[in-house]
Design a protein around this motif. Structure first.
Motif, PDB file in Angstrom:
ATOM      1  N   VAL A 247       0.843  -1.187   0.000  1.00 57.62           N
ATOM      2  CA  VAL A 247       0.000   0.000   0.000  1.00 57.62           C
ATOM      3  C   VAL A 247       0.884   1.246   0.000  1.00 57.62           C
ATOM      4  O   VAL A 247       1.796   1.371   0.816  1.00 57.62           O
ATOM      5  CB  VAL A 247      -0.960   0.010   1.210  1.00 57.62           C
ATOM      6  N   LEU A 248       0.623   2.137  -0.944  1.00 66.17           N
ATOM      7  CA  LEU A 248       1.264   3.442  -0.983  1.00 66.17           C
ATOM      8  C   LEU A 248       0.250   4.443  -0.461  1.00 66.17           C
ATOM      9  O   LEU A 248      -0.729   4.763  -1.129  1.00 66.17           O
ATOM     10  CB  LEU A 248       1.692   3.795  -2.404  1.00 66.17           C
ATOM     11  N   MET A 249       0.460   4.935   0.751  1.00 69.41           N
ATOM     12  CA  MET A 249      -0.467   5.865   1.403  1.00 69.41           C
ATOM     13  C   MET A 249      -0.028   7.290   1.093  1.00 69.41           C
ATOM     14  O   MET A 249       1.076   7.711   1.481  1.00 69.41           O
ATOM     15  CB  MET A 249      -0.437   5.645   2.906  1.00 69.41           C
ATOM     16  N   THR A 250      -0.896   8.049   0.419  1.00 74.79           N
ATOM     17  CA  THR A 250      -0.606   9.450   0.147  1.00 74.79           C
ATOM     18  C   THR A 250      -1.412  10.316   1.103  1.00 74.79           C
ATOM     19  O   THR A 250      -2.647  10.262   1.110  1.00 74.79           O
ATOM     20  CB  THR A 250      -0.952   9.818  -1.305  1.00 74.79           C
ATOM     21  N   ILE A 251      -0.709  11.118   1.911  1.00 78.36           N
ATOM     22  CA  ILE A 251      -1.323  11.974   2.918  1.00 78.36           C
ATOM     23  C   ILE A 251      -0.939  13.417   2.610  1.00 78.36           C
ATOM     24  O   ILE A 251       0.201  13.696   2.236  1.00 78.36           O
ATOM     25  CB  ILE A 251      -0.860  11.595   4.338  1.00 78.36           C
ATOM     26  N   GLY A 252      -1.883  14.340   2.775  1.00 76.94           N
ATOM     27  CA  GLY A 252      -1.609  15.756   2.545  1.00 76.94           C
ATOM     28  C   GLY A 252      -1.496  16.518   3.845  1.00 76.94           C
ATOM     29  O   GLY A 252      -2.313  16.348   4.750  1.00 76.94           O
ATOM     30  N   TRP A 253      -0.476  17.362   3.944  1.00 77.99           N
ATOM     31  CA  TRP A 253      -0.313  18.168   5.165  1.00 77.99           C
ATOM     32  C   TRP A 253      -1.552  19.013   5.444  1.00 77.99           C
ATOM     33  O   TRP A 253      -1.915  19.227   6.602  1.00 77.99           O
ATOM     34  CB  TRP A 253       0.889  19.091   5.051  1.00 77.99           C
ATOM     35  N   TRP A 254      -2.188  19.543   4.398  1.00 78.55           N
ATOM     36  CA  TRP A 254      -3.339  20.426   4.576  1.00 78.55           C
ATOM     37  C   TRP A 254      -4.649  19.734   4.206  1.00 78.55           C
ATOM     38  O   TRP A 254      -5.649  20.404   3.982  1.00 78.55           O
ATOM     39  CB  TRP A 254      -3.160  21.706   3.756  1.00 78.55           C
ATOM     40  N   ASP A 255      -4.654  18.411   4.162  1.00 76.92           N
ATOM     41  CA  ASP A 255      -5.886  17.688   3.868  1.00 76.92           C
ATOM     42  C   ASP A 255      -6.781  17.675   5.098  1.00 76.92           C
ATOM     43  O   ASP A 255      -6.369  17.214   6.166  1.00 76.92           O
ATOM     44  CB  ASP A 255      -5.552  16.258   3.441  1.00 76.92           C
TER      45      ASP A 255
END
Length: 558
Positions: A247-255
């Protein structure tokens, strides 16, 4: 008698024309319901190959998610791409119901894919937000053909409404946008463009007027109010109890949805099989994939409205996923060729990429700052004192922007918030040198109210020499029994942010953030059905052993 209620204005958003590049199929699920499914194949390639599946509720042919363009980008890399309207949405049959059908529908769609002549029996899944959740739902079924997933800005508990837990004094604050979501996206096949009127109570009555105007109800809303039902999202078992897949988890600082994804990461870390399968990609983006480096976003850089901007975004948006799929779907390369953690350091004039073997990186240390007398300093105050402010439900602290999902699109200057009487403000001295904040941010304090419950909203800001103030991180909680002073810990998420020399950190404390979060009426009554409101005096303890303090993670490798 004259009807003085405001007229409900709304616009239906039906399915867009089918893509000329796709072949549409109606794929039958186990209960006979057929889901509209587009198949995109590489030009001139008649051989079997790996497939990327996307299951979403936002119209597989529509402009909002521009799936035909994404599919064409992926097929140019040799992938077969399948894009499906989830049950009850746009061209798919069945009832539009949040979350509950995605596990079995995902399994059945994968089963259909591997039976097609163009499939080699290997499937990956990709997508943002709800179409990140549909990936986890499919994982929960343990289908052996699903070999890798790339969930972006999402979470297994995405949009979960907070419910009290016995013995736990706090709960997440109710998100207004999540109350409205089932009204505009899961009313029926069409989406509906409608703005909730937050100036009138009870909010539930406004929703009933909306239903009367559109001539139908949202079954998902009716499961949420007035008697909330805990939705059975994963009938086959929780995804983390299923066999792990890469799994490649993409997280946004401002999400604004990042707390759910960080919670998934923390749970994955407790499970060795999943921990060995997880890769992190942490970007300086918001939920709508606007970049901090572009904020505020000019029209020529807005991928939502400008085709050239969208084309420029595609490599950043899709290449990490395709490189991941190349390894785990095609066997091109080795897993160790991908860093375990790739993260973007925002701020400081230019956002830049770093890599690490774990998160937070080992080269970080914890530091503590203490609020007192309008200041935020490293000096702990030995004497304790209470400070207070008044929460007025009829004059709440306004949310920074109307659309929290696209926060970086405008990236608002929040300096004016500090001037409100119902906001406590604590500002640190100017930094002598650049300071890299890397890792978790948390606030611990003793709070109380003269009302039955209390919301606490915290925002960590970067204050520039010209006085402008921009968000770095934020967190919030509801204290359920607030008349007794209680120590609480508020998670402000994680950050990777460079504070420039001459800039200052600022912490603001408030009891509302409207309409992004449903305003507490001050009476303890249900927020959605409350009519009466009461002002509450809120209190925060500063100094002493139980006084408020902010804990930051700071890089030592700046």
């Amino acid at each position: 008698m004259t009807d003085i209620r405001p007229r409900i204005e709304f616009e239906r958003m039906p399915a867009a024309p089918r893509s000329e590049f796709a072949q549409e199929h109606l794929v039958r699920m186990r209960d006979g319901v057929r889901l509209a499914t587009d198949v995109y194949l590489p030009d001139g390639d008649t051989t079997q190959g790996a497939t990327v599946l996307v299951r979403l509720p936002y119209d597989k042919s529509g402009d909002y998610t521009f799936m035909p363009e994404i599919a064409r980008y992926m097929t140019a890399r040799g992938y077969r791409v399948v894009v499906q309207d989830v049950r009850g949405k746009f061209r798919s049959e069945g009832e539009a119901l949040l979350f509950v059908n995605e596990a079995h529908d995902g399994y059945d769609t994968i089963e259909w894919i591997i039976q097609q002549s163009w499939s080699n029996g290997i499937v990956g899944m990709w997508g943002d937000s709800y179409y990140g959740f549909t990936q986890w739902a499919a994982v929960s079924t343990g289908h052996p053909a699903l070999r890798a997933i790339v969930p972006r800005v999402t979470g297994t508990d995405l949009a979960q409404m907070p419910l009290p837990v016995p013995g736990v004094p706090t709960v997440d604050v109710q998100m207004g946008i999540m109350r409205v979501y089932p009204l505009i996206h899961f009313l029926g096949n069409d989406d509906v463009n409608w703005d909730m009127d937050w100036s009138r109570r009870p909010y539930s009555q406004t929703v009933e007027e909306f239903f009367a105007a559109v001539g139908q109800r949202s079954p998902s809303y009716d499961l949420m109010f007035p008697n909330p039902v805990i939705l059975r999202r994963f009938p086959a078992g929780h995804p983390f109890d299923a066999p792990p897949v890469p799994v490649l988890m993409t997280i946004g600082w401002w999400d604004n949805c990042a707390p759910w994804q960080w919670a998934d990461h923390e749970e994955i870390a407790r499970r060795p099989g999943w921990a060995n399968s997880e890769y992190l990609l942490i970007e300086a983006i918001d939920h709508e994939n606007y970049r901090h480096a572009d904020a505020p976003v000019a029209p020529e850089h807005d991928h939502a409205v400008d085709a050239e901007a969208r084309a420029r975004m595609m490599p950043r948006y899709l290449d990490p996923a395709l490189e991941f799929f190349d390894i785990f779907l095609l066997g091109r390369g080795r897993p160790q060729d991908i860093p375990r953690v790739r993260w973007e350091l925002a701020g400081g004039g230019a956002d830049r990429w770093r890599t690490a073997e774990s998160w937070p990186p080992p080269e970080t240390r914890r530091t503590t700052l203490y609020p007192s007398a309008g200041m935020l300093s490293a000096q702990e105050q030995p004497e304790s004192q209470w400070v207070s402010w008044v929460h007025d439900p009829d004059d709440p602290v306004p949310s920074a922007i109307p659309n929290a999902f696209a926060f970086l699109h405008s990236y608002p200057d929040e300096r004016a918030t500090a001037d409100r009487a119902d906001v406590l403000t604590f500002t640190a001295p100017a930094a002598d040198a650049p300071l890299d904040l890397v890792g978790p941010v948390a606030f611990q304090a003793t709070i109380a109210s003269d009302g039955p419950e209390m919301d606490l909203f915290l925002r960590l800001l970067d204050v520039a020499p010209d006085g402008s103030a921009h968000l770095i991180a934020r967190g919030q909680t509801t204290l359920l029994t607030a008349t007794t002073p209680t120590q609480v810990t508020v998670n402000l998420g994680h950050t990777g942010y460079r504070l420039r020399a001459g800039h200052r950190l600022r912490l603001t404390v408030a009891s509302s953030d409207a309409p992004e979060y449903v305003v507490a009426p001050g009476t303890g009554a249900d927020r959605w059905s409350a009519v009466e409101t009461v002002r509450n005096r809120q209190r925060l303890l500063l100094g002493g052993l139980d006084g408020a303090h902010l804990t930051l993670s700071v890089s030592t490798d700046s």
